[in-house]
Design a protein around this motif. Structure first.
Motif, PDB file in Angstrom:
ATOM      1  N   LEU A 123     -39.678  43.602  33.794  1.00 44.36           N
ATOM      2  CA  LEU A 123     -40.678  43.814  32.756  1.00 44.36           C
ATOM      3  C   LEU A 123     -41.346  42.499  32.374  1.00 44.36           C
ATOM      4  O   LEU A 123     -40.735  41.429  32.409  1.00 44.36           O
ATOM      5  CB  LEU A 123     -40.051  44.441  31.518  1.00 44.36           C
ATOM      6  CG  LEU A 123     -39.535  45.873  31.635  1.00 44.36           C
ATOM      7  CD1 LEU A 123     -39.047  46.344  30.284  1.00 44.36           C
ATOM      8  CD2 LEU A 123     -40.584  46.810  32.175  1.00 44.36           C
ATOM      9  N   THR A 124     -42.614  42.616  31.981  1.00 40.49           N
ATOM     10  CA  THR A 124     -43.359  41.430  31.558  1.00 40.49           C
ATOM     11  C   THR A 124     -42.771  40.800  30.307  1.00 40.49           C
ATOM     12  O   THR A 124     -42.691  39.582  30.187  1.00 40.49           O
ATOM     13  CB  THR A 124     -44.827  41.808  31.310  1.00 40.49           C
ATOM     14  OG1 THR A 124     -45.397  42.252  32.538  1.00 40.49           O
ATOM     15  CG2 THR A 124     -45.629  40.632  30.793  1.00 40.49           C
ATOM     16  N   THR A 125     -42.347  41.628  29.371  1.00 38.30           N
ATOM     17  CA  THR A 125     -41.881  41.120  28.083  1.00 38.30           C
ATOM     18  C   THR A 125     -40.458  40.584  28.183  1.00 38.30           C
ATOM     19  O   THR A 125     -39.639  41.106  28.931  1.00 38.30           O
ATOM     20  CB  THR A 125     -41.920  42.227  27.030  1.00 38.30           C
ATOM     21  OG1 THR A 125     -41.236  43.379  27.555  1.00 38.30           O
ATOM     22  CG2 THR A 125     -43.333  42.615  26.699  1.00 38.30           C
ATOM     23  N   PRO A 126     -40.128  39.510  27.418  1.00 35.33           N
ATOM     24  CA  PRO A 126     -38.754  39.000  27.392  1.00 35.33           C
ATOM     25  C   PRO A 126     -37.794  40.055  26.853  1.00 35.33           C
ATOM     26  O   PRO A 126     -38.128  40.807  25.938  1.00 35.33           O
ATOM     27  CB  PRO A 126     -38.835  37.795  26.451  1.00 35.33           C
ATOM     28  CG  PRO A 126     -40.279  37.408  26.426  1.00 35.33           C
ATOM     29  CD  PRO A 126     -41.037  38.679  26.587  1.00 35.33           C
ATOM     30  N   GLN A 127     -36.571  40.089  27.421  1.00 38.20           N
ATOM     31  CA  GLN A 127     -35.559  41.037  26.996  1.00 38.20           C
ATOM     32  C   GLN A 127     -34.226  40.302  26.849  1.00 38.20           C
ATOM     33  O   GLN A 127     -33.692  39.784  27.834  1.00 38.20           O
ATOM     34  CB  GLN A 127     -35.385  42.158  28.016  1.00 38.20           C
ATOM     35  CG  GLN A 127     -36.664  42.885  28.417  1.00 38.20           C
ATOM     36  CD  GLN A 127     -36.384  43.874  29.535  1.00 38.20           C
ATOM     37  OE1 GLN A 127     -35.856  44.965  29.291  1.00 38.20           O
ATOM     38  NE2 GLN A 127     -36.699  43.502  30.761  1.00 38.20           N
ATOM     39  N   THR A 128     -33.710  40.248  25.635  1.00 40.69           N
ATOM     40  CA  THR A 128     -32.429  39.589  25.419  1.00 40.69           C
ATOM     41  C   THR A 128     -31.289  40.533  25.790  1.00 40.69           C
ATOM     42  O   THR A 128     -31.361  41.744  25.567  1.00 40.69           O
ATOM     43  CB  THR A 128     -32.288  39.141  23.968  1.00 40.69           C
ATOM     44  OG1 THR A 128     -32.461  40.279  23.106  1.00 40.69           O
ATOM     45  CG2 THR A 128     -33.346  38.100  23.620  1.00 40.69           C
ATOM     46  N   LEU A 143     -27.347  32.238  24.740  1.00 37.37           N
ATOM     47  CA  LEU A 143     -27.957  33.560  24.922  1.00 37.37           C
ATOM     48  C   LEU A 143     -28.409  33.716  26.370  1.00 37.37           C
ATOM     49  O   LEU A 143     -28.846  32.747  27.001  1.00 37.37           O
ATOM     50  CB  LEU A 143     -29.145  33.719  23.969  1.00 37.37           C
ATOM     51  CG  LEU A 143     -29.909  35.037  24.010  1.00 37.37           C
ATOM     52  CD1 LEU A 143     -30.190  35.515  22.588  1.00 37.37           C
ATOM     53  CD2 LEU A 143     -31.219  34.871  24.745  1.00 37.37           C
ATOM     54  N   MET A 144     -28.325  34.952  26.872  1.00 39.73           N
ATOM     55  CA  MET A 144     -28.855  35.290  28.199  1.00 39.73           C
ATOM     56  C   MET A 144     -29.973  36.300  28.018  1.00 39.73           C
ATOM     57  O   MET A 144     -29.845  37.243  27.231  1.00 39.73           O
ATOM     58  CB  MET A 144     -27.776  35.871  29.108  1.00 39.73           C
ATOM     59  CG  MET A 144     -28.252  36.129  30.551  1.00 39.73           C
ATOM     60  SD  MET A 144     -27.096  37.109  31.545  1.00 39.73           S
ATOM     61  CE  MET A 144     -25.764  35.941  31.727  1.00 39.73           C
ATOM     62  N   ARG A 145     -31.076  36.114  28.753  1.00 40.58           N
ATOM     63  CA  ARG A 145     -32.193  37.051  28.678  1.00 40.58           C
ATOM     64  C   ARG A 145     -32.849  37.158  30.048  1.00 40.58           C
ATOM     65  O   ARG A 145     -32.613  36.350  30.940  1.00 40.58           O
ATOM     66  CB  ARG A 145     -33.221  36.605  27.634  1.00 40.58           C
ATOM     67  CG  ARG A 145     -33.975  35.331  27.991  1.00 40.58           C
ATOM     68  CD  ARG A 145     -35.109  35.038  26.996  1.00 40.58           C
ATOM     69  NE  ARG A 145     -35.878  33.880  27.412  1.00 40.58           N
ATOM     70  CZ  ARG A 145     -35.817  32.683  26.832  1.00 40.58           C
ATOM     71  NH1 ARG A 145     -35.020  32.496  25.791  1.00 40.58           N
ATOM     72  NH2 ARG A 145     -36.560  31.680  27.268  1.00 40.58           N
ATOM     73  N   ILE A 146     -33.686  38.174  30.201  1.00 34.74           N
ATOM     74  CA  ILE A 146     -34.511  38.329  31.390  1.00 34.74           C
ATOM     75  C   ILE A 146     -35.968  38.399  30.956  1.00 34.74           C
ATOM     76  O   ILE A 146     -36.291  38.944  29.898  1.00 34.74           O
ATOM     77  CB  ILE A 146     -34.123  39.577  32.219  1.00 34.74           C
ATOM     78  CG1 ILE A 146     -34.068  40.837  31.341  1.00 34.74           C
ATOM     79  CG2 ILE A 146     -32.811  39.366  32.937  1.00 34.74           C
ATOM     80  CD1 ILE A 146     -33.728  42.106  32.097  1.00 34.74           C
ATOM     81  N   THR A 147     -36.837  37.826  31.786  1.00 35.18           N
ATOM     82  CA  THR A 147     -38.257  37.765  31.458  1.00 35.18           C
ATOM     83  C   THR A 147     -39.063  37.802  32.741  1.00 35.18           C
ATOM     84  O   THR A 147     -38.922  36.910  33.590  1.00 35.18           O
ATOM     85  CB  THR A 147     -38.606  36.466  30.695  1.00 35.18           C
ATOM     86  OG1 THR A 147     -37.817  36.379  29.516  1.00 35.18           O
ATOM     87  CG2 THR A 147     -40.078  36.446  30.304  1.00 35.18           C
ATOM     88  N   ALA A 148     -39.879  38.841  32.920  1.00 34.76           N
ATOM     89  CA  ALA A 148     -40.830  38.914  34.036  1.00 34.76           C
ATOM     90  C   ALA A 148     -40.170  38.605  35.372  1.00 34.76           C
ATOM     91  O   ALA A 148     -40.678  37.819  36.170  1.00 34.76           O
ATOM     92  CB  ALA A 148     -42.000  37.968  33.791  1.00 34.76           C
ATOM     93  N   GLY A 149     -39.015  39.234  35.626  1.00 30.06           N
ATOM     94  CA  GLY A 149     -38.361  39.044  36.911  1.00 30.06           C
ATOM     95  C   GLY A 149     -37.579  37.757  37.023  1.00 30.06           C
ATOM     96  O   GLY A 149     -37.247  37.327  38.133  1.00 30.06           O
ATOM     97  N   GLN A 150     -37.250  37.127  35.900  1.00 32.89           N
ATOM     98  CA  GLN A 150     -36.420  35.925  35.891  1.00 32.89           C
ATOM     99  C   GLN A 150     -35.227  36.146  34.968  1.00 32.89           C
ATOM    100  O   GLN A 150     -35.297  36.921  34.018  1.00 32.89           O
ATOM    101  CB  GLN A 150     -37.211  34.713  35.389  1.00 32.89           C
ATOM    102  CG  GLN A 150     -38.391  34.320  36.248  1.00 32.89           C
ATOM    103  CD  GLN A 150     -39.183  33.181  35.633  1.00 32.89           C
ATOM    104  OE1 GLN A 150     -39.214  33.012  34.412  1.00 32.89           O
ATOM    105  NE2 GLN A 150     -39.842  32.393  36.478  1.00 32.89           N
TER     106      GLN A 150
END
Length: 899
Positions: A123-128, A143-150
């Motif tokens: 997803l384009t938006t950051p996700q914690t 903290l760990m998060r995913i953002t735009a395929g990262q």
């Protein structure tokens, strides 16, 4: 497999179970996605029949208990029991799974964090995802998060956001349910720190290293008192990042790399509705907010637009045949186009005290204001609806010589600053000083004018006696002959006022100049302009007065958000129109957003990217799968045709011409075109037998740059000449499918990839590789459950990967067998007819080739010139046959460059 279908309706705003009212005599039918690969995605549908003997589903009948509580577009949802429980993360701040701080969680050194989730990873938006990160700055640990395929790992040695470090890497293509792992080595022994990222199919699977990030300087983690949370909210000094929306299956936090487990929430075996439990490490976890522990597998979220009551003459069989539809149906009902981006942005962002868009129709005589209490702008010499070339606006007026405009600004509370702005187009510099704008204030500068003359633009302020208080001059380079945004501002600083001209070329550079004088800014009271006679042909629009000196309000709106990426526009439009949209990241830059219907604008985004926009299954909303997420995507479901019950007959290939397109034209809206034609291949425009004849098409896309149509046309040609047969339908008997496959079948989503292995002898050798375009499922409780998938070939989405031993190989430009071979021969003489010869390097072997449909593994190649001798292992794909001289020799999996 037995199942329990739950049907719920939102009655008076509360989800109510109405499963006992669903007649089993009539099947429940659910349709989602595309029926055929080239058709548009339509609204999802759910058909069922409700028992209405006590008229509870008759919203217009005052005898009904639901009188006034249900009606058109009442939400309805359907689900079945899943094999295991999970924590449902809503994506909303505060809906968390949390455990209080504990001494074992106060890790200051090496840390190892693992989570197993179902997520939209791209997803384009950051996700914690997980972390000890307080809302209070100074108490933030990691903290760990995913953002735009990262995937990102963030930590702070000081507890402050400003002192935080972070490392990130691009994610590989991962299945929807997968595990991520981040390991921080605070002192790697070489004077630095290292973060290593891994992924796996599950927490107990084999970890695959994604990559490591190493930076000089040792570090540490702040020992804070914040709780450890699943689905935390990351508050920083500049923004707030919300949790991911999906499922937590289990997680682990370890002190040290591969060290002792200090937290291990595992939701898989928890009872539905569990709100608190102790994990294996002794941590007590609690559900907070609207997060839940559930096992629901959602099949449909839709709306009931009508409740038609049907009955027999005797009044015994009273029922309601319901046909619910997804959100696309309701969104498609509206015919009113969304307003221009400037018209939408200025009131929403700028909070103007007066605003006149000037987007009137051709016969208008005044300028309407959309703001309550603001009188129309009285004008003379305005020719409305004359110029529609500003990307962020509907058509604007052109003025005649000595035109006038007059508008009163309602009184407002002084703020010590103001800003008067408009967008305009001046065809050429006037020969002498010419007035473009004049307005009045209660401040020290009572009257202010904005004028143009050769080489200069001037803002002049006059005092109450009519004397010149200040003159601010700025160069007019680029001002004429372009659409520009003009802002005249005032801001008090102590006992002085700073007056400035701020102007910029739409999609171009900006300029500013100012003067400071003693006094006060006051408030703007009116706009009263008599344009100079040399201002004829000036275009003007979106005149606004603002109680702030910021000129950013027109930004992005003036160029119609030109250059905005497709996924970003989808999310922005969804947010503006209160339509939930989950969008995989797409970097495709779009052209301007012009006034149009919402669905048309959303469709433009998907079309430009060549991605897929469809309805969510777990809520009333939309989802977008970007083109790049189709590339080399993992197989979501593998079905074995030879295994009893996994695939129901018939399984029939359809080698027709439905998807053939061998002459493609792509037009950019307002720009250039590109054409791609297949003139040589087996599906070329040549008449049979050399080709298939002409199959052409043309599409117009809202793209940003003239460089975009060519690669899109090439990719569309690749898709339109792909040689795999279609398997339009794949049938699955859900009642007979093995239990171990059921979770994967239930998780199957539109756009997913499936494979069918061990197909029957009368079909081409497998695996059959397919993309799910849509499906229909028919449920007749308690036992019958059929799922029919609508599919398209998946092979066209397999693209080159640099340095990959299979996907990183370039194919031959042309090779053939020198002589015929039997079905068992293991030595081939291969001539290269075009381009370089085949590699003989031992390090490049083995590789697979395809000859006459048979796949062979090449274990050795000899010969420094053509012909060369191949040593092969035959019949890798179970095709056993002889081949004639001149048979084409190709890589079994050639590299295909993605667009």
């Amino acid at each position: 497999m037995a199942y329990s279908l739950r049907t719920e309706a939102q009655i008076a705003g509360v989800w109510s179970d109405i499963s006992n009212k669903v007649y089993s005599r009539s099947p429940v039918v659910i349709e989602r996605g595309r029926r055929e690969e080239d058709s548009a995605v339509g609204p999802s549908k759910g058909r069922l029949q409700l028992n209405n003997r006590d008229v509870e589903f008759s919203p217009d009948n005052p005898r009904s208990v639901n009188y006034g509580r249900i009606g058109p577009n009442t939400p309805i949802r359907m689900s079945v029991d899943g094999a295991e429980s999970y924590f449902a993360s809503t994506g909303v701040s505060g809906d968390v799974l949390t455990t209080p701080d504990h001494a074992s969680l106060d890790i200051v050194g090496d840390i190892d964090v693992r989570v197993e989730l179902t997520a939209d990873w791209y997803l384009t938006t950051p996700q914690t995802l997980i972390g000890k990160w307080s809302a209070i700055d100074g108490n933030r640990s990691w903290l760990m998060r995913i953002t735009a395929g990262q995937v990102h790992f963030v930590w702070s040695p000081t507890g402050l956001s400003a002192g935080a470090f972070f490392a990130f890497v691009d994610l590989p293509q991962m299945p929807r349910r997968a595990a991520l792992r981040a390991v921080l080595d605070v002192n790697n022994g070489a004077g630095g720190w290292t973060v290593s990222f891994y992924w796996s199919t599950s927490l107990s699977g084999t970890w695959t290293l994604i990559t490591t990030v190493t930076i000089a300087g040792v570090t540490s983690i702040y020992s804070g008192s914040a709780p450890l949370e699943i689905a935390p909210t990351q508050v920083t000094t500049s923004e707030t990042r919300l949790p991911w929306r999906g499922r937590l299956h289990r997680a682990e936090v370890r002190s040290g790399i591969g060290g002792s487990v200090v937290a291990a929430p595992d939701v898989r075996a928890k009872a539905v509705g569990t709100t608190s439990w102790a994990d294996s490490a002794g941590r007590t976890w609690s559900v907070a907010g609207a997060g839940t522990v559930t096992n629901r597998e959602w099949r449909l979220h839709a709306e009931v637009s009508a409740w038609p009551t049907r009955g027999d003459v005797a009044g015994r069989d009273i029922h309601v045949p319901v046909e619910a539809a997804g959100i696309l149906r309701r969104l498609g009902q509206g015919v009113k186009p969304l307003a221009s981006t400037l018209r939408r942005r200025i009131p929403a962002v700028g909070a103007p005290v007066a605003y006149w868009p000037l987007e009137e129709g051709r016969n208008a005589t005044q300028g309407y204001s959309p703001l309550p209490g603001v009188d129309p702008l009285v004008v003379t010499g305005f020719s409305f609806e004359t110029d529609d070339t500003l990307p962020g606006s509907s058509s604007l007026p052109k003025i005649a010589a000595a035109a006038t405009m007059r508008g009163n600004v309602p009184a407002y509370t002084p703020t010590g600053q103001w800003h008067v702005a408009y967008v305009g187009y001046s065809p050429a510099a006037p020969a002498s000083v010419t007035k473009y704008l004049e307005f009045f204030t209660t401040g020290t500068a009572k009257r202010i004018t904005f004028t143009a003359e050769p080489g200069f633009l001037e803002m002049i302020g006059y005092n109450s006696a009519g004397g010149v208080l200040f003159t601010t001059t700025v160069g007019e380079s680029d001002f004429h002959g372009h659409w520009t945004g003009v802002g005249l501002t005032a801001a008090e600083t102590g006992g002085n006022v700073r007056y400035e001209i701020n102007w910029d070329v739409v999609d171009g550079p900006g300029y500013v100049a100012g003067s400071t004088v003693a006094g006060t800014a006051g408030i703007v009271t009116s706009v009263n302009t008599t344009f100079g006679t040399l201002a004829a042909d000036l275009r003007i629009g979106h005149l606004g007065v603002f109680p702030s000196s910021s000129t950013a309000v027109y930004r992005f709106g003036d160029n119609g958000w030109g250059g905005e990426e497709a996924s970003t526009r989808l999310i922005r439009l969804g947010t503006e129109e209160s339509v939930p949209v989950m969008a995989n990241y797409s970097g495709t830059p779009l052209g301007p957003q012009r006034p149009n219907k919402l669905l048309t604008l959303l469709g433009e985004c998907a079309a430009a990217d060549l991605g897929l926009l469809y309805e969510s299954r777990d809520r009333l909303g939309l989802a977008f799968k970007a083109r790049t997420n189709f590339y080399n995507q993992p197989v979501a479901l593998t079905l074995d045709y030879a295994a009893r019950g996994e695939v129901s007959p018939p399984l029939e290939p359809t080698p027709d011409d439905q998807r053939i397109r061998n002459d493609r034209i792509v037009n950019r809206v307002g720009g250039t075109s590109a054409r791609a034609v297949d003139e040589t291949g087996p599906r070329s425009i040549n008449p049979p037998p050399a080709g298939v004849g002409l199959y052409d098409d043309s599409r117009t896309l809202n793209l940003r740059y003239d460089s975009q149509p060519e690669p899109i046309a090439d990719w569309l040609l690749h898709m339109g000449t792909w040689g795999e047969a279609r398997y339009p339908t794949v049938r699955i008997n859900m009642a007979a499918i093995p239990a171990q496959l059921m979770p994967a079948v239930l998780a199957l989503e539109i756009g997913d990839r499936i494979q069918i292995i061990n197909p029957p002898e009368w079909l081409p050798p497998g695996p059959i590789d397919l993309i799910v375009e849509g499906y229909t499922e028919t449920l007749r409780p308690p036992g019958r459950w059929d799922l029919v998938l609508n599919c398209s070939p998946a092979g066209m989405w397999t693209v080159a990967v640099s340095d990959d031993p299979v996907l990183g190989r370039l194919d031959t430009a042309g090779s053939t067998l020198v002589s015929g071979v039997s079905s068992t021969a293991t030595s081939l003489s291969v001539a290269t007819t075009t381009g370089p010869i085949w590699t003989t390097a031992a390090g490049d072997l083995p590789f697979d080739i395809r000859v006459g449909g048979e796949v062979m593994t090449v274990t050795a190649v000899s010969g420094a010139s053509s012909p060369q001798t191949f040593t092969v292992t035959r019949s890798v794909n179970a095709v056993v046959k002889a081949h004639l001289a001149g048979a084409d020799v190709r890589l079994a999996q050639p590299s295909i460059l993605s667009y």
